[in-house]
Design a protein around this motif. Sequence first.
Motif, PDB file in Angstrom:
ATOM      1  N   ARG A  12      47.110  39.472  44.594  1.00 24.73           N
ATOM      2  CA  ARG A  12      46.348  40.385  43.756  1.00 24.73           C
ATOM      3  C   ARG A  12      45.044  39.684  43.385  1.00 24.73           C
ATOM      4  O   ARG A  12      45.043  38.525  42.987  1.00 24.73           O
ATOM      5  N   VAL A  13      43.939  40.401  43.512  1.00 25.53           N
ATOM      6  CA  VAL A  13      42.630  39.910  43.081  1.00 25.53           C
ATOM      7  C   VAL A  13      42.042  40.993  42.194  1.00 25.53           C
ATOM      8  O   VAL A  13      41.678  42.065  42.679  1.00 25.53           O
ATOM      9  N   LEU A  14      41.987  40.735  40.882  1.00 24.24           N
ATOM     10  CA  LEU A  14      41.628  41.778  39.918  1.00 24.24           C
ATOM     11  C   LEU A  14      40.569  41.280  38.941  1.00 24.24           C
ATOM     12  O   LEU A  14      40.535  40.087  38.612  1.00 24.24           O
ATOM     13  N   PRO A  15      39.726  42.181  38.445  1.00 21.53           N
ATOM     14  CA  PRO A  15      38.805  41.806  37.362  1.00 21.53           C
ATOM     15  C   PRO A  15      39.601  41.424  36.115  1.00 21.53           C
ATOM     16  O   PRO A  15      40.604  42.063  35.791  1.00 21.53           O
ATOM     17  N   LEU A  16      39.156  40.398  35.408  1.00 24.42           N
ATOM     18  CA  LEU A  16      39.854  40.003  34.187  1.00 24.42           C
ATOM     19  C   LEU A  16      39.897  41.136  33.173  1.00 24.42           C
ATOM     20  O   LEU A  16      40.856  41.251  32.408  1.00 24.42           O
ATOM     21  N   ALA A  17      38.870  41.980  33.174  1.00 26.54           N
ATOM     22  CA  ALA A  17      38.848  43.092  32.225  1.00 26.54           C
ATOM     23  C   ALA A  17      40.050  44.005  32.396  1.00 26.54           C
ATOM     24  O   ALA A  17      40.503  44.644  31.444  1.00 26.54           O
ATOM     25  N   ARG A  18      40.587  44.076  33.622  1.00 25.06           N
ATOM     26  CA  ARG A  18      41.763  44.921  33.873  1.00 25.06           C
ATOM     27  C   ARG A  18      42.970  44.445  33.071  1.00 25.06           C
ATOM     28  O   ARG A  18      43.805  45.249  32.669  1.00 25.06           O
ATOM     29  N   LEU A  19      43.051  43.128  32.835  1.00 29.76           N
ATOM     30  CA  LEU A  19      44.201  42.585  32.107  1.00 29.76           C
ATOM     31  C   LEU A  19      44.235  43.098  30.673  1.00 29.76           C
ATOM     32  O   LEU A  19      45.304  43.320  30.110  1.00 29.76           O
ATOM     33  N   GLY A  20      43.053  43.248  30.075  1.00 32.24           N
ATOM     34  CA  GLY A  20      43.006  43.655  28.680  1.00 32.24           C
ATOM     35  C   GLY A  20      42.917  45.147  28.462  1.00 32.24           C
ATOM     36  O   GLY A  20      42.776  45.590  27.322  1.00 32.24           O
TER      37      GLY A  20
END
Length: 268
Positions: A12-20
């Motif tokens: 998985r390669v995701l923007p950190l903003a997606r986590l929050g």
Amino acid sequence: MTKSDTFSSPFRVLPLARLGSGGRWRTEAMRSYGAPVLLWFTRGQGRITVNGVTAGYGPHNCLFLPAGTMHGFEMSNQVNGTIVVFPQGSEEALALPDEAVHMRLREADKQMVLNGLVDDLQREMEKYSDTAHRAMMCHAGLLSVWLERQLADTKVEQSEIGATGRLVNAFAALVEQEFHTDKTVRDYAAELGVTPTHLSRVCNRTCGRPASAILQDRIHYEARRLLTETHIPIKDIAKSLGFASAAYFTRAFQKQTGTTPSAFRKGG
């Protein structure tokens, strides 16, 4: 293979903003992942706690966390970056580090190289091909080599954490293994051969929170995750996290979060 037969990658390669996106608790509360992860902060700053030790992070900070590493970090609207999640059980095959790593990349060429490695993984994820996984493993191998070379060429700022840091690391590791039991801080302290007072003192010194706050934070992150991501009955969640009853769990959850488990589930 057609687009409807989307290739399912363990990467998985995701923007950190997606986590929050589901609430600040998803990044700030103590938690761990069942797979190794790399956090690449490209903008913004804050504090991150890894294995009970808090440090600042800023732009162009790279953190590698082995599977099962307890951590949490501040995530404001100004923070940008990427999280790379490696496949579960890939540590040996990829020769990934077996300890947490925090690096501050001040040189522009190192920043560009890491950006390129992450982008290569991202591009392979977007392909619909049965060779994509092999390609991603190759790119991840290059990323692992890059990490190894950075460790060899630079001073990692966590290299000498001392006796205090080692004790908190050991406490964090025990919490990660046993937070779902009914163990108290007194039980953890006894297992570590120290008093509860001393354990809380060193936790306050390394991350600004007593041992009880670290333990409760980890328990209630898991409670919130189970409430939002599963349909497990609340009484069973309470039992799985070591609470004597659903009523006791509800009181503890409300004290920690300001809302009841049922209200939190409905709001999630």
